[in-house]
Design a protein around this motif. Sequence first.
Motif, PDB file in Angstrom:
ATOM      1  N   SER A 113     -35.025 -24.729   8.790  1.00  7.60           N
ATOM      2  CA  SER A 113     -34.949 -25.934   9.385  1.00  7.60           C
ATOM      3  C   SER A 113     -33.269 -25.899   9.737  1.00  7.60           C
ATOM      4  O   SER A 113     -32.528 -26.174  10.745  1.00  7.60           O
ATOM      5  N   ARG A 114     -32.624 -25.683   8.652  1.00  8.16           N
ATOM      6  CA  ARG A 114     -31.111 -25.759   8.592  1.00  8.16           C
ATOM      7  C   ARG A 114     -30.658 -24.560   9.510  1.00  8.16           C
ATOM      8  O   ARG A 114     -29.384 -24.565  10.049  1.00  8.16           O
ATOM      9  N   LEU A 115     -31.303 -23.432   9.287  1.00  8.92           N
ATOM     10  CA  LEU A 115     -30.759 -22.133  10.143  1.00  8.92           C
ATOM     11  C   LEU A 115     -30.880 -22.507  11.405  1.00  8.92           C
ATOM     12  O   LEU A 115     -29.818 -22.260  12.151  1.00  8.92           O
ATOM     13  N   TRP A 116     -31.817 -23.232  12.068  1.00 11.52           N
ATOM     14  CA  TRP A 116     -31.971 -23.435  13.467  1.00 11.52           C
ATOM     15  C   TRP A 116     -31.006 -24.603  13.690  1.00 11.52           C
ATOM     16  O   TRP A 116     -30.295 -24.432  14.929  1.00 11.52           O
ATOM     17  N   ARG A 117     -30.668 -25.321  13.009  1.00  9.33           N
ATOM     18  CA  ARG A 117     -29.583 -26.534  13.276  1.00  9.33           C
ATOM     19  C   ARG A 117     -28.227 -25.858  13.247  1.00  9.33           C
ATOM     20  O   ARG A 117     -27.590 -26.245  14.127  1.00  9.33           O
ATOM     21  N   THR A 118     -28.044 -25.089  12.655  1.00 10.45           N
ATOM     22  CA  THR A 118     -26.815 -24.405  12.378  1.00 10.45           C
ATOM     23  C   THR A 118     -26.510 -23.555  13.898  1.00 10.45           C
ATOM     24  O   THR A 118     -25.477 -23.615  14.640  1.00 10.45           O
ATOM     25  N   LEU A 119     -27.617 -22.764  14.401  1.00 12.18           N
ATOM     26  CA  LEU A 119     -27.525 -22.209  15.465  1.00 12.18           C
ATOM     27  C   LEU A 119     -27.529 -22.838  16.849  1.00 12.18           C
ATOM     28  O   LEU A 119     -26.828 -22.705  17.872  1.00 12.18           O
ATOM     29  N   ARG A 120     -28.198 -24.121  16.559  1.00 13.49           N
ATOM     30  CA  ARG A 120     -28.140 -25.427  17.690  1.00 13.49           C
ATOM     31  C   ARG A 120     -26.520 -25.764  17.789  1.00 13.49           C
ATOM     32  O   ARG A 120     -26.278 -25.756  18.847  1.00 13.49           O
ATOM     33  N   SER A 121     -25.961 -25.755  16.753  1.00  9.88           N
ATOM     34  CA  SER A 121     -24.377 -26.224  16.696  1.00  9.88           C
ATOM     35  C   SER A 121     -23.759 -24.987  17.388  1.00  9.88           C
ATOM     36  O   SER A 121     -22.852 -25.481  18.294  1.00  9.88           O
ATOM     37  N   ALA A 122     -23.876 -24.081  17.066  1.00  9.88           N
ATOM     38  CA  ALA A 122     -23.413 -22.803  17.344  1.00  9.88           C
ATOM     39  C   ALA A 122     -23.519 -22.627  19.031  1.00  9.88           C
ATOM     40  O   ALA A 122     -22.716 -22.163  19.927  1.00  9.88           O
TER      41      ALA A 122
ATOM     42  N   PHE B 123     -34.341 -24.281  23.359  1.00  9.86           N
ATOM     43  CA  PHE B 123     -35.208 -23.534  22.180  1.00  9.86           C
ATOM     44  C   PHE B 123     -34.853 -23.565  21.044  1.00  9.86           C
ATOM     45  O   PHE B 123     -35.952 -24.080  20.250  1.00  9.86           O
ATOM     46  N   LEU B 124     -33.589 -23.988  20.561  1.00  4.65           N
ATOM     47  CA  LEU B 124     -33.402 -24.063  19.153  1.00  4.65           C
ATOM     48  C   LEU B 124     -33.922 -25.456  18.927  1.00  4.65           C
ATOM     49  O   LEU B 124     -34.204 -25.951  17.867  1.00  4.65           O
ATOM     50  N   ASP B 125     -33.801 -26.460  19.770  1.00  5.76           N
ATOM     51  CA  ASP B 125     -34.323 -27.957  19.665  1.00  5.76           C
ATOM     52  C   ASP B 125     -35.716 -27.712  19.539  1.00  5.76           C
ATOM     53  O   ASP B 125     -36.442 -28.512  18.468  1.00  5.76           O
ATOM     54  N   HIS B 126     -36.442 -27.048  20.090  1.00  7.46           N
ATOM     55  CA  HIS B 126     -37.923 -26.523  19.752  1.00  7.46           C
ATOM     56  C   HIS B 126     -38.139 -26.199  18.307  1.00  7.46           C
ATOM     57  O   HIS B 126     -38.975 -26.595  17.561  1.00  7.46           O
ATOM     58  N   LEU B 127     -37.318 -25.391  17.972  1.00  2.95           N
ATOM     59  CA  LEU B 127     -37.637 -24.539  16.583  1.00  2.95           C
ATOM     60  C   LEU B 127     -37.199 -25.646  15.502  1.00  2.95           C
ATOM     61  O   LEU B 127     -38.050 -25.647  14.466  1.00  2.95           O
ATOM     62  N   CYS B 128     -36.307 -26.491  15.810  1.00  2.00           N
ATOM     63  CA  CYS B 128     -35.962 -27.552  14.838  1.00  2.00           C
ATOM     64  C   CYS B 128     -37.212 -28.424  14.694  1.00  2.00           C
ATOM     65  O   CYS B 128     -37.605 -28.886  13.339  1.00  2.00           O
TER      66      CYS B 128
END
Length: 185
Positions: free
Chosen positions: A118-127, A138-143
């Motif tokens: 979950s932290r990975l997806w949040r980090t990528l969402r920030s990036a 898509f990253l929001d969906h993964l979170c």
Amino acid sequence: MAEVTNEPDPRLLGAYLTDHLTGAAAGVDLARRIAREHRDMPAGPALADMAADIAQDRAVLIQIMSDLGVPRRRHAFLLGRLAEKVGRLKPNRRLWRRSPMSSVVELESLWLGVNGKSRLWRTLRSAAVEDDRLEAGFLDHLCDRAKAQADEIEALRLRAVEEAFAVPARTRGRTGGRTGGRANG
């Protein structure tokens, strides 16, 4: 003294993603083993579905790494597999068969892995704000999916706690007393 710079180092994201891929390999193995061990139990179908979802999340990570030009390192995969195997060597007071405590510890480990993901997806969402190779929606969906997985694992873990330690369901979630979260003294 080394000069400190605010310039981003593109290799850092690659190292970060490789570390998560290592954890994902261990997580997939663990999820599949938990599902296999519980296949004939009421939680079996849910655990099988979760193992498939976790494997799919690993494939998504591999695709994101490819999209970002981050090479896959074979050693990361092998380290993840080794970590999962070593994780099986835990004292459970039984030598040749599973203890009811095994399910509790394994589900706790899986929960930690899913929360790391979950932290990975949040980090990528920030990036994704600065990198158009990453799709924010898509990253929001993964979170959201990781949160749902963690919630489901926690429900299964609580059931395993009840079975392993004969904890009545009505006391779940209560705090206080000697083990209620406060340090004695």
